[in-house]
Design a protein around this motif. Structure first.
Motif, PDB file in Angstrom:
ATOM      1  N   ASP A 108     -64.193  35.586 -18.819  1.00 10.79           N
ATOM      2  CA  ASP A 108     -63.638  34.931 -20.015  1.00 10.79           C
ATOM      3  C   ASP A 108     -62.590  35.843 -20.666  1.00 10.79           C
ATOM      4  OD1 ASP A 108     -65.519  33.007 -19.489  1.00 10.79           O
ATOM      5  OD2 ASP A 108     -66.455  33.033 -21.475  1.00 10.79           O
ATOM      6  N   PHE A 109     -62.916  37.137 -20.717  1.00 11.94           N
ATOM      7  CA  PHE A 109     -61.967  38.100 -21.295  1.00 11.94           C
ATOM      8  C   PHE A 109     -60.717  38.189 -20.414  1.00 11.94           C
ATOM      9  CE2 PHE A 109     -65.877  39.305 -23.347  1.00 11.94           C
ATOM     10  CZ  PHE A 109     -65.490  39.717 -24.615  1.00 11.94           C
ATOM     11  N   ARG A 110     -60.962  38.266 -19.110  1.00 10.53           N
ATOM     12  CA  ARG A 110     -59.848  38.428 -18.166  1.00 10.53           C
ATOM     13  C   ARG A 110     -58.863  37.269 -18.307  1.00 10.53           C
ATOM     14  NH1 ARG A 110     -63.300  39.584 -13.847  1.00 10.53           N
ATOM     15  NH2 ARG A 110     -63.672  41.690 -14.571  1.00 10.53           N
ATOM     16  N   LYS A 111     -59.406  36.056 -18.270  1.00  7.15           N
ATOM     17  CA  LYS A 111     -58.541  34.857 -18.293  1.00  7.15           C
ATOM     18  C   LYS A 111     -57.791  34.754 -19.618  1.00  7.15           C
ATOM     19  CE  LYS A 111     -56.943  31.013 -16.480  1.00  7.15           C
ATOM     20  NZ  LYS A 111     -57.510  29.702 -16.328  1.00  7.15           N
ATOM     21  N   SER A 112     -58.508  34.999 -20.710  1.00  7.14           N
ATOM     22  CA  SER A 112     -57.834  34.828 -22.002  1.00  7.14           C
ATOM     23  C   SER A 112     -56.768  35.899 -22.205  1.00  7.14           C
ATOM     24  CB  SER A 112     -58.826  34.801 -23.163  1.00  7.14           C
ATOM     25  OG  SER A 112     -59.510  36.014 -23.238  1.00  7.14           O
ATOM     26  N   PHE A 113     -57.023  37.101 -21.702  1.00 10.51           N
ATOM     27  CA  PHE A 113     -55.991  38.137 -21.834  1.00 10.51           C
ATOM     28  C   PHE A 113     -54.812  37.864 -20.896  1.00 10.51           C
ATOM     29  CE2 PHE A 113     -56.681  41.549 -24.849  1.00 10.51           C
ATOM     30  CZ  PHE A 113     -57.861  41.119 -25.421  1.00 10.51           C
ATOM     31  N   GLU A 114     -55.102  37.379 -19.695  1.00 15.30           N
ATOM     32  CA  GLU A 114     -53.991  37.097 -18.765  1.00 15.30           C
ATOM     33  C   GLU A 114     -53.044  36.060 -19.369  1.00 15.30           C
ATOM     34  OE1 GLU A 114     -56.332  37.918 -14.539  1.00 15.30           O
ATOM     35  OE2 GLU A 114     -56.125  35.866 -15.281  1.00 15.30           O
ATOM     36  N   VAL A 115     -53.619  34.960 -19.853  1.00 14.20           N
ATOM     37  CA  VAL A 115     -52.775  33.864 -20.338  1.00 14.20           C
ATOM     38  C   VAL A 115     -52.245  34.160 -21.742  1.00 14.20           C
ATOM     39  CG1 VAL A 115     -52.698  31.403 -20.942  1.00 14.20           C
ATOM     40  CG2 VAL A 115     -54.012  32.166 -18.941  1.00 14.20           C
ATOM     41  N   ASN A 116     -53.124  34.593 -22.635  1.00 15.07           N
ATOM     42  CA  ASN A 116     -52.763  34.655 -24.055  1.00 15.07           C
ATOM     43  C   ASN A 116     -52.026  35.926 -24.449  1.00 15.07           C
ATOM     44  OD1 ASN A 116     -54.379  32.417 -23.868  1.00 15.07           O
ATOM     45  ND2 ASN A 116     -55.981  33.116 -25.256  1.00 15.07           N
ATOM     46  N   VAL A 117     -52.209  36.994 -23.668  1.00  9.02           N
ATOM     47  CA  VAL A 117     -51.629  38.282 -24.078  1.00  9.02           C
ATOM     48  C   VAL A 117     -50.630  38.811 -23.039  1.00  9.02           C
ATOM     49  CG1 VAL A 117     -52.132  40.645 -24.813  1.00  9.02           C
ATOM     50  CG2 VAL A 117     -53.798  38.820 -25.270  1.00  9.02           C
ATOM     51  N   ILE A 118     -51.074  38.943 -21.789  1.00  9.54           N
ATOM     52  CA  ILE A 118     -50.233  39.642 -20.809  1.00  9.54           C
ATOM     53  C   ILE A 118     -48.972  38.830 -20.502  1.00  9.54           C
ATOM     54  CG2 ILE A 118     -50.154  40.604 -18.469  1.00  9.54           C
ATOM     55  CD1 ILE A 118     -53.221  41.119 -18.761  1.00  9.54           C
ATOM     56  N   SER A 119     -49.130  37.512 -20.375  1.00  9.38           N
ATOM     57  CA  SER A 119     -47.925  36.697 -20.097  1.00  9.38           C
ATOM     58  C   SER A 119     -47.006  36.694 -21.313  1.00  9.38           C
ATOM     59  CB  SER A 119     -48.309  35.263 -19.705  1.00  9.38           C
ATOM     60  OG  SER A 119     -48.647  34.488 -20.822  1.00  9.38           O
ATOM     61  N   LEU A 120     -47.593  36.669 -22.499  1.00 18.33           N
ATOM     62  CA  LEU A 120     -46.781  36.709 -23.739  1.00 18.33           C
ATOM     63  C   LEU A 120     -45.968  38.005 -23.781  1.00 18.33           C
ATOM     64  CD1 LEU A 120     -47.994  35.837 -27.309  1.00 18.33           C
ATOM     65  CD2 LEU A 120     -47.210  38.157 -26.842  1.00 18.33           C
TER      66      LEU A 120
END
Ligand SMILES: NC(=O)c1ccc[n+]([C@@H]2O[C@H](COP(=O)([O-])OP(=O)(O)OC[C@H]3O[C@@H](n4cnc5c(N)ncnc54)[C@H](OP(=O)(O)O)[C@@H]3O)[C@@H](O)[C@H]2O)c1
Length: 242
Positions: A108-120
């Motif tokens: 859950d952490f991985r996915k939310s950080f990939e989409v919500n933070v790292i791509s941003l």
């Protein structure tokens, strides 16, 4: 004539919810649009609708959890638009509600950080330097007012990371003509917000447009719900008053 006439904005997550309303608001101000979603078919109907308002609109696609697709999406945006002046980093995923807040899967952490933070971050890293060269740009990173919901911690902390990203970069951008701010749309009845949310998604306007239009703002948090029922010029006056 608005200050955004003829500018180009990339809106991620443009196919529905907040992104869709932001696109309609920007188009109403004469701003051209690059519409992002995961599949071109998701914005297929939106392109001609926005063109009907008299602006140019093009579509790009990319799964934002995949860094390769993020770069492909940015390349496609830069190929179709002459410049990107404005970025709404709006797309995000909400991780599932976990009944036991002490047992949340690492994924859950991985996915939310990939989409919500790292791509941003990647979108900012690619698109802000050219804005700095042109000495004009607006980056609006969409955050959340979510609080005290440990069952949704991966989503909430990803938004806290977005807040930190903006607060650390905004002072660096002072005086450059490029502004980076935060937008909290409020709790809305979108696919992400769910049916119990108190607010209609349309209430993001006019507030969501304020950080794109307001000069001299950086590192600020704009709450769209603070501007509900106001005209755009009233909203801008309210934002200028602080
Ligand atoms: N709704 C609320 O109550 C609320 C409250 C606070 C903050 N926010 C924030 O507001 C923003 C927009 O939320 P929303 O409620 O409008 O969401 P939404 O209705 O669920 O729409 C999400 C958008 O993001 C895109 N998207 C979703 N997952 C993606 C992925 N893995 N890769 C690429 N694109 C993806 C979707 O594109 P597809 O068409 O391809 O699926 C869609 O356009 C988010 O940053 C959210 O955190 C919302």
């Amino acid at each position: 004539m608005s200050g955004l006439q003829g500018r180009w904005a990339l809106v991620t997550g443009a196919s529905r919810g907040v992104g869709l309303h932001v696109c309609e608001g920007l188009a109403g101000l004469g701003c051209n649009l690059v519409l992002h979603s995961r599949a071109l078919s998701h914005t297929q109907a939106l392109v001609p609708r926005l063109e009907g308002v008299g602006v140019q609109a093009v579509a790009v696609a990319g799964e934002l959890s995949d860094p390769v697709q993020v770069d492909v999406m940015i390349d496609a945006a830069l190929k179709q638009a002459p410049v990107i002046d404005i970025v709404y980093n709006n797309a995000a995923v909400m991780t599932p509600w976990r009944d036991d807040p002490w047992d949340v899967p690492a994924d859950d952490f991985r996915k939310s950080f990939e989409v919500n933070v790292i791509s941003l971050a990647r979108i900012c890293y690619r698109l802000v330097p050219p804005m700095l060269e042109r000495r004009w740009g607006r980056v609006i990173n969409v955050t959340s007012g979510i609080q005290e919901q440990p069952n949704l911690t991966p989503y909430a902390v990803s938004k806290a990371a977005v807040d930190k990203f903006v607060r650390d970069f905004a002072p660096r951008l002072a005086g450059t003509g490029v502004q980076m701010n935060l937008l909290d749309p409020g709790w809305l009845r979108t696919d992400l917000g769910g049916p119990k949310a108190p607010n209609d998604p349309a209430t993001v306007l006019p507030g969501a447009l304020v950080p794109a239009l307001l000069d001299g703002a950086g590192g600020r948090l704009f709450r769209a719900q603070d501007y509900v029922g106001l005209s755009l010029s009233q909203a801008l006056d309210k934002a200028r008053a602080g």
